[in-house]
Design a protein around this motif. Structure first.
Motif, mmCIF file in Angstrom:
data_model
loop_
_atom_site.group_PDB
_atom_site.id
_atom_site.type_symbol
_atom_site.label_atom_id
_atom_site.label_comp_id
_atom_site.label_asym_id
_atom_site.label_seq_id
_atom_site.Cartn_x
_atom_site.Cartn_y
_atom_site.Cartn_z
ATOM 1 N N LEU A 79 -7.590 -10.520 5.197
ATOM 2 C CA LEU A 79 -8.245 -9.185 5.756
ATOM 3 C C LEU A 79 -8.130 -8.153 5.027
ATOM 4 N N VAL A 80 -8.646 -6.987 5.255
ATOM 5 C CA VAL A 80 -8.191 -5.581 4.707
ATOM 6 C C VAL A 80 -7.014 -5.304 5.117
ATOM 7 N N HIS A 81 -6.105 -4.787 4.075
ATOM 8 C CA HIS A 81 -4.816 -4.100 4.383
ATOM 9 C C HIS A 81 -4.346 -3.239 3.645
ATOM 10 N N GLU A 82 -3.590 -2.238 4.501
ATOM 11 C CA GLU A 82 -3.191 -1.061 3.724
ATOM 12 C C GLU A 82 -1.388 -1.182 3.605
ATOM 13 N N PHE A 83 -0.997 -0.612 2.402
ATOM 14 C CA PHE A 83 0.248 -0.256 2.356
ATOM 15 C C PHE A 83 0.410 1.376 2.352
ATOM 16 N N ASN A 84 0.982 1.898 3.140
ATOM 17 C CA ASN A 84 1.262 3.087 3.449
ATOM 18 C C ASN A 84 2.712 3.445 3.483
ATOM 19 N N ILE A 85 3.264 4.765 2.849
ATOM 20 C CA ILE A 85 4.782 4.962 2.995
ATOM 21 C C ILE A 85 4.726 6.336 3.869
ATOM 22 N N GLY A 86 5.666 6.058 4.800
ATOM 23 C CA GLY A 86 5.300 7.475 5.652
ATOM 24 C C GLY A 86 6.405 7.392 6.799
ATOM 25 N N THR A 87 6.436 8.295 7.564
ATOM 26 C CA THR A 87 7.316 8.336 9.060
ATOM 27 C C THR A 87 6.288 7.804 10.274
#
Length: 175
Positions: free
Chosen positions: A78-86
């Motif tokens: 599947l489409v996936h995201e890697f996102n750094i945050g709170t």
């Protein structure tokens, strides 16, 4: 398309464009978690593999002020995201990602990149080009270089609808 359908579509696009243009983040894309780094200042490279609803590794340790080069690979279907945050940034970003699904940008295992370029009004689009995040189709890889400030509760997450809730997030721990 008849007039009533056109009006409904125009109204829906207007509401969505207004919501998207206003932005859902109270602390901005990645703000509070660090800032874009320079590749030449990276102290190390961490490879992050994204599978369907989990990351490998699940936890990352960094030092306050450290710049890390992430090589992110989508090994899932599947489409996936890697996102750094709170956590609060991820919660707000999930609303934007839901709009990407509703408008046909994210289609299971595919991204409609033409739709990402669509003008949502006020100069905003559905581009996914924030420096703290990548959105990848299966088999794709990309890099992020990030400098961690050492403040707050930081995590990395996939905000594609349902993925975070299924456990697709990990902790960033400061040494």
């Amino acid at each position: 398309m008849n007039l009533s359908k056109l009006l409904i579509l125009a109204s829906a696009m207007s509401v969505s464009a207004t919501a998207f243009a206003a932005g859902a983040h109270s602390d901005g894309h990645g703000m509070g978690s660090g800032e874009p780094g320079k590749a030449s200042e990276a102290s190390r490279t961490i490879t992050v593999e994204m599978y369907d609803n989990y990351y490998e590794p699940e936890t990352i340790e960094v030092k306050a002020g450290e710049t890390v080069r992430f090589v992110v690979e989508n090994k899932g279907n599947l489409v996936h995201e890697f996102n750094i945050g709170t956590p609060s940034m991820h919660e707000a970003h999930q609303e934007e990602m839901m709009m990407m699904v509703e408008h046909g940008v994210i289609q299971g295992g595919k991204l409609n990149r033409d739709m990402m370029e669509m003008d949502m009004g006020n100069g905003h689009s559905m581009k996914h080009d924030d420096p703290n995040s990548v959105l990848l189709e299966p088999g794709e890889s990309q890099e992020i270089v990030w400098t961690f400030t050492g403040k707050g509760n930081i995590e990395f997450a996939c905000n594609v609808p349902g993925h975070y809730q299924a456990g697709m997030y990990g902790e960033v721990n400061f040494k």
